[in-house]
Write an enzyme that holds these catalytic residues in place. Structure first.
Site, mmCIF file in Angstrom:
data_model
loop_
_atom_site.group_PDB
_atom_site.id
_atom_site.type_symbol
_atom_site.label_atom_id
_atom_site.label_comp_id
_atom_site.label_asym_id
_atom_site.label_seq_id
_atom_site.Cartn_x
_atom_site.Cartn_y
_atom_site.Cartn_z
ATOM 1 N N HIS A 1 48.071 17.816 28.574
ATOM 2 C CA HIS A 1 47.451 17.776 29.811
ATOM 3 C C HIS A 1 46.109 18.490 29.288
ATOM 4 C CE1 HIS A 1 46.297 17.874 33.883
ATOM 5 N NE2 HIS A 1 47.389 18.293 34.410
ATOM 6 N N HIS B 1 45.762 7.504 28.343
ATOM 7 C CA HIS B 1 45.868 8.120 29.510
ATOM 8 C C HIS B 1 46.993 7.390 30.245
ATOM 9 C CE1 HIS B 1 44.737 9.793 33.484
ATOM 10 N NE2 HIS B 1 44.234 10.708 32.916
ATOM 11 N N ASP C 1 39.036 14.628 27.394
ATOM 12 C CA ASP C 1 39.008 15.448 26.569
ATOM 13 C C ASP C 1 38.453 15.323 25.114
ATOM 14 O OD1 ASP C 1 39.953 17.685 28.279
ATOM 15 O OD2 ASP C 1 41.921 16.448 28.029
HETATM 16 N N1 CMC Z 1 47.514 8.522 19.857
HETATM 17 C C1 CMC Z 1 48.399 7.473 19.328
HETATM 18 N N2 CMC Z 1 49.309 6.661 20.361
HETATM 19 C C2 CMC Z 1 49.439 7.032 21.469
HETATM 20 C C3 CMC Z 1 48.618 8.035 22.095
HETATM 21 C C4 CMC Z 1 47.675 8.675 21.242
HETATM 22 N N3 CMC Z 1 46.655 9.579 21.881
HETATM 23 N N4 CMC Z 1 48.592 7.900 23.388
HETATM 24 C C5 CMC Z 1 49.648 6.969 23.652
HETATM 25 N N5 CMC Z 1 49.959 6.656 22.480
HETATM 26 C C6 CMC Z 1 51.013 5.534 22.167
HETATM 27 C C7 CMC Z 1 52.484 5.994 22.469
HETATM 28 O O1 CMC Z 1 53.147 6.335 21.126
HETATM 29 C C8 CMC Z 1 53.063 4.819 23.062
HETATM 30 O O2 CMC Z 1 53.279 3.857 21.973
HETATM 31 P P1 CMC Z 1 54.397 2.918 21.911
HETATM 32 O O3 CMC Z 1 54.565 2.175 22.885
HETATM 33 O O4 CMC Z 1 54.764 2.253 20.620
HETATM 34 O O5 CMC Z 1 55.596 3.877 21.966
HETATM 35 C C9 CMC Z 1 52.276 3.962 23.754
HETATM 36 O O6 CMC Z 1 50.945 4.646 23.343
HETATM 37 C C10 CMC Z 1 52.044 4.479 25.234
HETATM 38 O O7 CMC Z 1 51.973 5.771 25.378
HETATM 39 P P2 CMC Z 1 52.928 6.688 26.335
HETATM 40 O O8 CMC Z 1 53.340 8.230 25.859
HETATM 41 O O9 CMC Z 1 53.875 5.928 26.928
HETATM 42 O O10 CMC Z 1 51.748 7.020 27.523
HETATM 43 P P3 CMC Z 1 51.853 7.953 28.559
HETATM 44 O O11 CMC Z 1 51.277 7.665 29.757
HETATM 45 O O12 CMC Z 1 53.169 8.488 28.620
HETATM 46 O O13 CMC Z 1 50.799 9.491 28.059
HETATM 47 C C11 CMC Z 1 49.106 10.832 27.380
HETATM 48 C C12 CMC Z 1 49.757 9.452 28.294
HETATM 49 C C13 CMC Z 1 47.688 11.220 27.834
HETATM 50 C C14 CMC Z 1 50.269 11.964 27.552
HETATM 51 C C15 CMC Z 1 49.161 10.089 26.055
HETATM 52 O O14 CMC Z 1 48.325 9.093 25.802
HETATM 53 C C16 CMC Z 1 48.647 11.433 24.941
HETATM 54 O O15 CMC Z 1 49.575 12.004 24.757
HETATM 55 N N6 CMC Z 1 47.502 11.448 24.501
HETATM 56 C C17 CMC Z 1 46.882 12.470 23.713
HETATM 57 C C18 CMC Z 1 46.680 13.714 24.553
HETATM 58 C C19 CMC Z 1 45.501 13.703 25.285
HETATM 59 O O16 CMC Z 1 44.393 13.386 25.036
HETATM 60 N N7 CMC Z 1 45.790 14.231 26.679
HETATM 61 C C20 CMC Z 1 44.657 14.216 27.709
HETATM 62 C C21 CMC Z 1 44.693 13.508 28.900
HETATM 63 S S1 CMC Z 1 43.435 13.435 29.725
HETATM 64 C C22 CMC Z 1 43.172 14.665 30.280
HETATM 65 C C23 CMC Z 1 44.057 15.182 31.441
HETATM 66 O O17 CMC Z 1 44.150 14.504 32.603
HETATM 67 O O18 CMC Z 1 44.902 15.968 31.314
#
Ligand code: CMC
Length: 431
Positions: A268, A309, A365
């Site tokens: 986050h 996201h 971010d």
């Molecule tokens: N790098 C590589 N792969 C990713 C990433 C990433 N940053 N984000 C998502 N994926 C992949 C994930 O492994 C999954 O792949 P598969 O379908 O093969 O299993 C797919 O994309 C869907 O991802 P998810 O984990 O189901 O997506 P989510 O909605 O649960 O997670 C997130 C959203 C923001 C937690 C995630 O994208 C992430 O961990 N990003 C990196 C951390 C980050 O930058 N966070 C800041 C968010 S913006 C500021 C805020 O609002 O706090």
């Protein structure tokens, strides 16, 4: 004739039910009538991490993740970032409308004159070790404010809520700056009522030995824009934490402390800190392909931080504004050498099938940490810089929740998967 209802047939019993649809939702309690027999509890929804469950109605922030739209009270974020100021946006988020000149003057006066914290807070912060993370100190001291303002328990009183919200928005920069100064081994600097919200915060961070310190107007404006971009983002993890904790009718300092805790996490508000560490680890443009390979092959262990996201499935509109702000800041501070790596990383990722297929774009971010670093902040301060403006969103959402007649104490259901009832086994009989 189309009807706003959903017809469901339970194939276990053959019975059919008609469930109303309102605002594109069904109310999951309506599923409880679907039972296999009189002792059946009734059907529930199972939705770990709330992927498809609305927890509230809200009139504050609108996001269309597919189109990359973010609006506060109907106003597009791009227009607010260009034309407004952080305190004006704070007023908008809290009250629902842009303020008149008089209203903004009053609001600014009130926030400015609540920036001091009780002297005992200083000894509280002094109690932390030299290497305490400023976000951990911030969370603890916000929680401590609950003990300093017992009147905050009076959450049914609109005037009391307004005072606590003003205090929270006003004192957050002071607590953040004190946490920073403690971590740096520097004396605390008191708030200066002659400065703007952002300039006062920067002065409390940067002033050493002279009160003549002047904040560069470009940096003041840049941080003000960054604060606008971070002010609210509807039902994200920290806001949901604030609402959930607040739903027990605890005071807002305790609820906001929960928000700080949620924001501290690397998925986050801790993501911008993680982006910087990632860029440093990559080290040079030549190492990017290998890094991308590891991200793609690592079963989710290694992520491209600052990408992806839960809601945005296109370019995060905040990231677009931030890229412009970055150029203005770097004109003053000189370019952050990690920028080259970030730009190349973005270029490669946006062309890579893995990221394209999953609709992973830079989020807020990805570039914000680079700006903060160029402004002289250590990575540990990045989530703190997020928490200051997000306090406005937390407070607006808390106020909305407290005054929403439909809300009750948050209490999700579970699907129990543990052992069936069994008798206690004496210790000498256990295997
Ligand atoms: N790098 C590589 N792969 C990713 C990433 C990433 N940053 N984000 C998502 N994926 C992949 C994930 O492994 C999954 O792949 P598969 O379908 O093969 O299993 C797919 O994309 C869907 O991802 P998810 O984990 O189901 O997506 P989510 O909605 O649960 O997670 C997130 C959203 C923001 C937690 C995630 O994208 C992430 O961990 N990003 C990196 C951390 C980050 O930058 N966070 C800041 C968010 S913006 C500021 C805020 O609002 O706090």
């Amino acid at each position: 004739m189309p009807k706003d209802t959903l017809t469901v047939t339970d194939n276990r019993t053959g019975k059919t039910y008609e469930i109303p649809i309102e605002n594109g939702c069904i109310r999951t309690p309506d599923l409880r009538q679907i039972k296999t027999g009189s002792d059946d509890f009734g059907l529930m929804g199972y939705d770990p991490a709330f992927l498809n469950t609305a927890n509230c109605k809200s009139a504050i922030t609108f996001i269309d993740g597919d189109k990359g739209i973010l609006e506060y009270r109907g106003y597009p974020i791009e227009q607010l970032a260009e034309k407004s100021s952080f305190l004006e946006v704070a007023y908008l988020l809290l009250k629902g409308e842009l303020p008149t000149q008089k209203e903004l003057e009053n609001f600014t006066f009130n926030v400015t004159h609540h920036t001091l914290v009780h002297e005992n807070i200083k000894s509280f912060i002094d109690g932390f070790r030299y290497d305490a993370h400023p976000m951990a100190m911030l969370g603890s001291t916000v929680a401590a404010l609950s003990a300093f303002y017992p009147d905050a328990k009076n959450i049914k009183d609109a005037r009391s809520r307004e005072i606590q919200i003003t205090r929270l928005i006003a004192k957050m920069p002071t607590l953040a700056a004190f946490s920073y100064r403690h971590a740096m081994g520097l004396p605390f600097v008191y708030p200066d009522n002659d400065l703007s919200y952002v300039a006062n915060f920067l002065a409390m961070i940067k002033r050493i030995g002279t009160s003549a310190f002047k904040v560069h107007p470009t940096l003041e404006k840049a941080l003000d824009v960054l604060f606008i971009l971070h002010a609210d983002h509807e039902q994200n993890c920290s806001t949901t934490s604030v609402r959930t904790v607040g739903s027990s009718q605890v005071d807002p300092y305790s609820a906001v402390a929960a928000g700080v805790g949620a924001l501290y996490g690397p998925l986050h508000g801790g993501a911008n800190e993680a982006v910087l560490r990632m860029l440093r680890e990559i080290g040079s443009k030549a190492n990017i392909p290998e890094f991308i390979k590891q991200v793609k092959g690592g079963e989710g262990e290694k992520k491209l931080m600052g990408f992806g996201h839960r809601v945005y499935k296109s370019y995060d509109p905040r990231a677009k504004v931030i890229k412009r702000v970055a150029d203005e800041v770097f004109d003053v501070t000189g370019k952050n050498p990690l920028l080259e790596i970030a730009l190349e990383l973005e270029r490669i990722a946006l062309e890579d099938e893995y990221f394209v297929k999953r609709k992973l774009y830079p989020n807020v971010d990805f570039y914000s940490g680079l700006i903060y670093e160029a402004m002289g902040f250590q990575a540990e301060m990045f989530p703190v810089l997020f928490a200051i403006p997000r306090t406005v969103g937390w407070c607006a959402q808390w106020e909305e929740m407290v005054t929403d007649n439909e809300q009750k104490i948050a209490r999700p259901r579970q699907v129990f998967t543990g052992a069936a009832r069994r008798d206690y086994v004496a210790q000498d009989k256990r295997k």
